[in-house]
Design an enzyme around this catalytic site. Structure first.
Site, PDB file in Angstrom:
ATOM      1  N   ARG A  74       1.113  -1.257  -0.017  1.00 28.56           N
ATOM      2  CA  ARG A  74      -0.076   0.009  -0.015  1.00 28.56           C
ATOM      3  C   ARG A  74       0.807   1.399  -0.062  1.00 28.56           C
ATOM      4  O   ARG A  74       0.436   2.274  -0.568  1.00 28.56           O
ATOM      5  CB  ARG A  74      -1.105   0.111   1.219  1.00 28.56           C
ATOM      6  CG  ARG A  74      -2.092  -1.225   1.028  1.00 28.56           C
ATOM      7  CD  ARG A  74      -2.825  -1.234   2.317  1.00 28.56           C
ATOM      8  NE  ARG A  74      -2.425  -1.661   3.354  1.00 28.56           N
ATOM      9  CZ  ARG A  74      -2.080  -3.044   3.523  1.00 28.56           C
ATOM     10  NH1 ARG A  74      -2.556  -3.960   2.889  1.00 28.56           N
ATOM     11  NH2 ARG A  74      -1.486  -3.337   4.767  1.00 28.56           N
ATOM     12  N   GLU A 111       6.475 -11.140  14.248  1.00 24.86           N
ATOM     13  CA  GLU A 111       5.879 -11.729  15.277  1.00 24.86           C
ATOM     14  C   GLU A 111       6.341 -13.308  15.416  1.00 24.86           C
ATOM     15  O   GLU A 111       6.768 -13.890  16.354  1.00 24.86           O
ATOM     16  CB  GLU A 111       4.565 -11.763  15.726  1.00 24.86           C
ATOM     17  CG  GLU A 111       3.883 -12.052  16.760  1.00 24.86           C
ATOM     18  CD  GLU A 111       2.431 -11.724  16.844  1.00 24.86           C
ATOM     19  OE1 GLU A 111       1.896 -11.423  15.962  1.00 24.86           O
ATOM     20  OE2 GLU A 111       1.892 -12.020  18.095  1.00 24.86           O
TER      21      GLU A 111
HETATM   22  P1  AMP Z   1       4.627  -3.025  11.459  1.00 29.88           P
HETATM   23  O1  AMP Z   1       5.873  -3.634  10.933  1.00 29.88           O
HETATM   24  O2  AMP Z   1       4.281  -3.871  12.656  1.00 29.88           O
HETATM   25  O3  AMP Z   1       4.786  -1.658  11.591  1.00 29.88           O
HETATM   26  O4  AMP Z   1       3.691  -3.316  10.586  1.00 29.88           O
HETATM   27  C1  AMP Z   1       3.561  -2.342   9.341  1.00 29.88           C
HETATM   28  C2  AMP Z   1       3.151  -3.023   8.158  1.00 29.88           C
HETATM   29  O5  AMP Z   1       2.152  -3.866   8.217  1.00 29.88           O
HETATM   30  C3  AMP Z   1       2.585  -2.017   7.012  1.00 29.88           C
HETATM   31  O6  AMP Z   1       3.055  -1.927   6.012  1.00 29.88           O
HETATM   32  C4  AMP Z   1       1.238  -2.085   7.211  1.00 29.88           C
HETATM   33  O7  AMP Z   1       0.613  -2.079   5.979  1.00 29.88           O
HETATM   34  C5  AMP Z   1       0.974  -3.232   7.903  1.00 29.88           C
HETATM   35  N1  AMP Z   1      -0.003  -3.616   9.006  1.00 29.88           N
HETATM   36  C6  AMP Z   1       0.506  -3.961  10.577  1.00 29.88           C
HETATM   37  N2  AMP Z   1      -0.573  -4.029  11.475  1.00 29.88           N
HETATM   38  C7  AMP Z   1      -1.749  -3.542  10.689  1.00 29.88           C
HETATM   39  C8  AMP Z   1      -3.095  -2.942  10.930  1.00 29.88           C
HETATM   40  N3  AMP Z   1      -3.580  -3.234  12.121  1.00 29.88           N
HETATM   41  N4  AMP Z   1      -4.026  -3.080   9.923  1.00 29.88           N
HETATM   42  C9  AMP Z   1      -3.508  -2.563   8.583  1.00 29.88           C
HETATM   43  N5  AMP Z   1      -2.179  -2.649   8.246  1.00 29.88           N
HETATM   44  C10 AMP Z   1      -1.187  -3.194   9.240  1.00 29.88           C
END
Ligand code: AMP
Length: 186
Positions: A74, A111
């Site tokens: 996205r 995770e």
């Molecule tokens: P993070 O690495 O945990 O910050 O996750 C970020 C990536 O995962 C981004 O590219 C987001 O598009 C996706 N992502 C993680 N959690 C969510 C969520 N609750 N809703 C939508 N996209 C998420």
């Protein structure tokens, strides 16, 4: 079109409310216990999408960066729109195996297990100021890895932008000393 033309209420509260009203919360997607924040309704609404993009640009200033790096997938949609609107180029950061040679890569911990992201080597000029863009900042792992990759190639990151920040997950702290700009923090 200037940011002011397209964003009649480009103040932080107006942008936050616009984003809040165009995000769809999807419980238990893609797995049990995850509340997925779907930004697609924002992108599907032309004026709202333009306002959000103009808001992201305004947070850094239209002259604040020379190239936009978008994170799969996205982030590509947002980065391309920002790049087009400001007349700069766009560079994708992708999951491993999607880009043809030559690439630089870095691994990071999810995770469960590990992931690898890549970008093209020699695509950034050393003097270019980089804006990094993604849709959602959750734990910050993806952005942290992207910033590490950019550091690896000697890039100067001058901005980090997301539509939505999930504050409880601590992503903002994880990517320090970089500062992230979010249209909405929840
Ligand atoms: P993070 O690495 O945990 O910050 O996750 C970020 C990536 O995962 C981004 O590219 C987001 O598009 C996706 N992502 C993680 N959690 C969510 C969520 N609750 N809703 C939508 N996209 C998420």
């Amino acid at each position: 079109m200037t940011a002011e033309d397209a964003v009649p209420d480009a103040d932080a509260a107006g942008l936050g409310a616009l984003v809040a009203s165009h995000i769809r919360d999807v419980p238990d997607f893609p797995s049990q216990g995850i509340l997925f924040r779907d930004i697609m309704p924002l992108l599907a609404d032309g004026p709202a999408f333009a306002t959000a993009i103009d808001g992201m640009i305004a947070q850094h200033g239209p002259d604040g960066f020379d190239v936009v790096v978008g994170i799969e997938a996205r982030g590509f949609l947002l980065a391309a729109a920002i790049a087009y609107a400001t007349g700069v180029g766009v560079i994708p950061v992708r999951k491993a195996g999607k880009l043809p040679p030559h690439t630089v890569s870095t691994a990071y911990t999810l995770e469960y297990g590990e992931a690898v992201i890549e970008m093209h080597a020699n695509t950034l000029h050393p003097a270019q100021r980089v804006l990094v863009v993604d849709d959602v900042l959750a734990t910050g792992g993806t952005l942290e890895a992207t910033l590490r990759l950019l550091e690896q190639v000697g890039a100067e990151v001058t901005g980090v932008s997301v539509i939505l920040e999930l504050a409880d997950l601590g992503g903002r702290e994880r990517i320090r000393p970089h500062e992230v700009q979010a249209l909405l923090t929840v």
